[in-house]
Write an enzyme that holds these catalytic residues in place. Structure first.
Site, PDB file in Angstrom:
ATOM      1  N   HIS A 126      33.148  10.757 -19.370  1.00 36.66           N
ATOM      2  CA  HIS A 126      31.620  11.515 -19.711  1.00 36.66           C
ATOM      3  C   HIS A 126      32.169  12.846 -20.161  1.00 36.66           C
ATOM      4  CE1 HIS A 126      32.474  13.757 -15.880  1.00 36.66           C
ATOM      5  NE2 HIS A 126      33.004  12.603 -15.530  1.00 36.66           N
ATOM      6  N   ASP A 164      23.219  20.663  -8.481  1.00 40.18           N
ATOM      7  CA  ASP A 164      23.912  19.475  -8.789  1.00 40.18           C
ATOM      8  C   ASP A 164      25.390  19.613  -8.332  1.00 40.18           C
ATOM      9  OD1 ASP A 164      24.662  17.064  -9.865  1.00 40.18           O
ATOM     10  OD2 ASP A 164      24.185  17.526 -11.881  1.00 40.18           O
ATOM     11  N   ASP A 201       0.936  -1.292  -0.140  1.00 37.66           N
ATOM     12  CA  ASP A 201       0.146   0.090  -0.233  1.00 37.66           C
ATOM     13  C   ASP A 201       0.915   1.275  -0.223  1.00 37.66           C
ATOM     14  OD1 ASP A 201      -2.368  -1.471  -0.102  1.00 37.66           O
ATOM     15  OD2 ASP A 201      -2.751  -1.328   2.292  1.00 37.66           O
ATOM     16  N   HIS A 247      25.989  19.425 -18.562  1.00 40.94           N
ATOM     17  CA  HIS A 247      24.657  19.151 -19.222  1.00 40.94           C
ATOM     18  C   HIS A 247      23.984  20.541 -18.775  1.00 40.94           C
ATOM     19  CE1 HIS A 247      23.563  18.190 -14.874  1.00 40.94           C
ATOM     20  NE2 HIS A 247      24.617  17.268 -14.983  1.00 40.94           N
ATOM     21  N   ARG A 282      35.937  13.977  -9.135  1.00 43.35           N
ATOM     22  CA  ARG A 282      35.088  14.967  -9.906  1.00 43.35           C
ATOM     23  C   ARG A 282      34.760  16.116  -9.100  1.00 43.35           C
ATOM     24  NH1 ARG A 282      31.454  11.601 -11.287  1.00 43.35           N
ATOM     25  NH2 ARG A 282      29.888  11.949  -9.847  1.00 43.35           N
ATOM     26  N   GLU A 323      32.018  19.569  -9.440  1.00 40.74           N
ATOM     27  CA  GLU A 323      31.153  19.909 -10.316  1.00 40.74           C
ATOM     28  C   GLU A 323      30.294  21.015  -9.687  1.00 40.74           C
ATOM     29  OE1 GLU A 323      27.807  17.100 -10.161  1.00 40.74           O
ATOM     30  OE2 GLU A 323      26.874  18.086 -12.129  1.00 40.74           O
ATOM     31  N   ASP A 336      28.291  13.468  -4.751  1.00 39.47           N
ATOM     32  CA  ASP A 336      27.427  14.023  -5.810  1.00 39.47           C
ATOM     33  C   ASP A 336      26.016  14.187  -5.659  1.00 39.47           C
ATOM     34  OD1 ASP A 336      26.073  15.001  -8.208  1.00 39.47           O
ATOM     35  OD2 ASP A 336      27.362  13.581  -9.654  1.00 39.47           O
ATOM     36  N   TYR A 389      39.201   9.362 -13.392  1.00 39.91           N
ATOM     37  CA  TYR A 389      38.885   8.053 -12.678  1.00 39.91           C
ATOM     38  C   TYR A 389      39.911   7.219 -13.132  1.00 39.91           C
ATOM     39  CZ  TYR A 389      34.575  10.885 -12.932  1.00 39.91           C
ATOM     40  OH  TYR A 389      33.913  11.952 -12.830  1.00 39.91           O
ATOM     41  N   HIS A 417      19.166  16.685 -15.722  1.00 36.65           N
ATOM     42  CA  HIS A 417      19.698  16.618 -16.948  1.00 36.65           C
ATOM     43  C   HIS A 417      18.695  17.189 -17.679  1.00 36.65           C
ATOM     44  CE1 HIS A 417      22.735  12.814 -16.275  1.00 36.65           C
ATOM     45  NE2 HIS A 417      23.144  14.010 -15.355  1.00 36.65           N
ATOM     46  N   GLU A 450      31.598  19.789 -14.886  1.00 40.23           N
ATOM     47  CA  GLU A 450      32.116  18.664 -13.786  1.00 40.23           C
ATOM     48  C   GLU A 450      32.976  17.805 -14.534  1.00 40.23           C
ATOM     49  OE1 GLU A 450      28.824  15.743 -13.542  1.00 40.23           O
ATOM     50  OE2 GLU A 450      27.623  17.206 -14.709  1.00 40.23           O
ATOM     51  N   HIS A 453      27.851   6.167 -11.427  1.00 38.94           N
ATOM     52  CA  HIS A 453      26.508   6.286 -10.789  1.00 38.94           C
ATOM     53  C   HIS A 453      26.421   5.295  -9.454  1.00 38.94           C
ATOM     54  CE1 HIS A 453      24.671   8.194 -14.744  1.00 38.94           C
ATOM     55  NE2 HIS A 453      25.433   9.048 -13.830  1.00 38.94           N
TER      56      HIS A 453
HETATM   57  N1  GLY Z   1      24.414  13.937 -10.794  1.00 40.97           N
HETATM   58  C1  GLY Z   1      24.205  13.664 -11.985  1.00 40.97           C
HETATM   59  C2  GLY Z   1      25.275  14.493 -12.836  1.00 40.97           C
HETATM   60  O1  GLY Z   1      26.137  15.124 -12.262  1.00 40.97           O
HETATM   61  O2  GLY Z   1      25.043  14.631 -13.985  1.00 40.97           O
HETATM   62 MN    MN Z   2      26.162  15.636 -10.147  1.00 45.20          MN
HETATM   63 MN    MN Z   3      25.643  16.925 -13.299  1.00 45.01          MN
END
Ligand code: GLY
Ligand code: MN
Ligand code: MN
Length: 438
Positions: free
Chosen positions: A349, A270, A38, A353, A405, A407, A259, A387, A360, A383, A242
């Site tokens: 990456h 973010d 539920d 974005h 990273r 960001e 992150d 790695y 995103h 960002e 991720h």
């Molecule tokens: N937290 C997702 C990104 O940095 O794109």
């Molecule tokens: Mn992020």
């Molecule tokens: Mn991001």
């Protein structure tokens, strides 16, 4: 609601100005989703729907019908229901939607099958995002069939179905002053969460304990949900882009990558920060961290009107690759490592974005096959990261298993840019000082 009712109305006007005559837009709200037994997932309104209404209930549909004399905005929503409201809380109902949300006409959603075919009669073009909501896709088909059955009685069925996303995405890409203010606040609340995590971090703590501190900090500022699943990766976990298990111990001598961003009134923060679990960077960590930081700053310097989207990414590739060569992690020339993609072993990456109601966010990165120039009002993340896989035998063991990273969220302004997330330290000495004094 941090955006004014007038602004929501303006957005609907602006969208209708872009629609062709004789058309209708159908924009559905999100629905509740069952989690188990539920229990339901926390409700999150559909971004397009919220952008146009500020209405935060599930099971609603907004229609925009430019030129309709009886009212251009029509909403179908849940009806008032005494019993349901005792269990689950207040519903605006059609009366509330008209009175409190500036919508011209509203009905209960139960009436949609009866009323919609008449509203579609004579309309030539439907703007609708097909493929996002299976139930509504079927309903739209059903309404079209109902009209088609009546063509011999003079009904005129729409002949064109157009994806509405392109129009809305372009509007959402450029943030108004009011949106910028909300995003500034989301950036600051997100930054405060990261500061808290830096201040309490100690060797032996669990990754989820830092996550808990951050989510607590967000929630205490009214942001009960983060904008996305929080990543807290200690040591080699930082190399999983991720990573959200967040269930490992934070070890002395390792870095931790966090992150995390809050969601404020449907706008996302973010931020990523990477810092030493024990408060002091080792020599290798320092070298790689400084390279990521220099790269990020070089990219932010480019974040201004006129810069092409891809120029920022290209810059990140150049600075990171040169730095990896200088440190001996890459052995070829700059040209060879970039053209041959050698840098991708360490940086796999993109540099960032669009950011907005979705983490995103919507908006094309290319227009007419060319990278888009940045414009005032756009918000993007910057960002870059490095790695070094734990099993990368091409580099000396001392570098392996380090993931970093950094960001920030960046608003493009007339003059250049504003960093919305600047409150959380990122210089090595600032981080060490903050952790030492906590
Ligand atoms: N937290 C997702 C990104 O940095 O794109
Ligand atoms: Mn992020
Ligand atoms: Mn991001």
């Amino acid at each position: 609601m941090k955006i004014s009712l007038e602004q929501f109305a303006q957005r609907r006007e602006q969208l209708m100005d872009k629609m062709l005559p004789g058309s209708i837009a159908i924009i559905p709200a999100a629905q509740m989703k069952q989690r188990n037994s539920d229990v339901e997932y926390p409700f999150r309104q559909d971004s397009h729907f919220y952008y146009l209404t500020g209405f935060n209930e599930p099971d609603a549909v907004l229609l925009l019908i430019p030129g309709r004399t009886a009212g251009e905005s029509v909403m179908f929503c849940r009806g008032r229901d005494k019993l349901m409201e005792i269990w689950n809380g207040y519903r605006a109902g059609p009366e509330g939607v008209v009175a409190d949300y500036n919508i011209a006409e509203a009905h209960t959603v139960d009436e949609i099958d009866t009323l919609l075919p008449a509203l579609l009669d004579g309309i030539s073009r439907i703007y609708y995002s097909i493929g996002r909501d299976e139930d509504l896709d079927q309903q739209v088909r059903h309404w079209l069939n109902l009209i088609r059955q009546n063509v011999r009685k003079g009904a005129v069925a729409p002949s064109e179905l157009v994806m509405i996303d392109q129009l809305l995405n372009e509007m959402r890409l450029i943030k108004t002053d009011a949106e910028q203010a909300v995003m500034r606040e989301a950036g600051e609340i997100s930054a405060q969460g990261h500061i808290k995590a830096m201040q309490i971090c100690k060797p032996g703590m669990m990754e989820y304990q830092l996550e808990a501190e951050i989510l607590h900090s967000f929630a205490m500022q009214g942001c009960r949900q983060p904008a996305y699943s929080t990543i807290v990766g200690g040591g080699i976990n930082a190399c999983v882009l991720h990573y959200i298990e967040n269930d490992q111990v934070l070890n002395d001598g390792d870095l931790v990558l966090i992150d995390a961003g809050c969601e404020l009134d449907c706008y996302a923060g973010d931020i990523t920060r990477t810092f030493p679990v024990n408060g002091c960077f080792s020599a290798e960590q320092k070298a790689l961290y400084q390279l990521v930081l220099d790269t990020q700053k070089a990219c932010i310097d480019l974040a201004k009107p006129g810069t092409l989207w891809d120029e920022v990414h290209e810059k990140s590739v150049q600075v990171l690759t040169q730095g990896l060569i200088d440190l001996g992690l890459l052995k070829g020339s700059l040209e060879d490592e970039i053209d041959g993609g050698g840098y991708r072993d360490f940086y796999m990456h993109r540099v960032g974005h669009w950011l907005g109601m979705d983490v995103h966010d919507v908006g094309d990165y290319k227009v007419d096959d060319r990278w888009r120039p940045l414009q005032p009002g756009m918000v993007m993340t910057v960002e870059p990261g490095i790695y070094v896989a734990a099993d990368n035998e091409k580099v000396e063991p001392r570098w392996r298993g380090i993931g970093i990273r950094i960001e920030d969220d960046v608003l493009i302004t007339e003059q250049g840019c504003e960093i919305l997330t600047a409150s959380v330290p990122k210089e090595i000495d600032e981080i060490e000082a903050m952790m030492a004094s906590a």
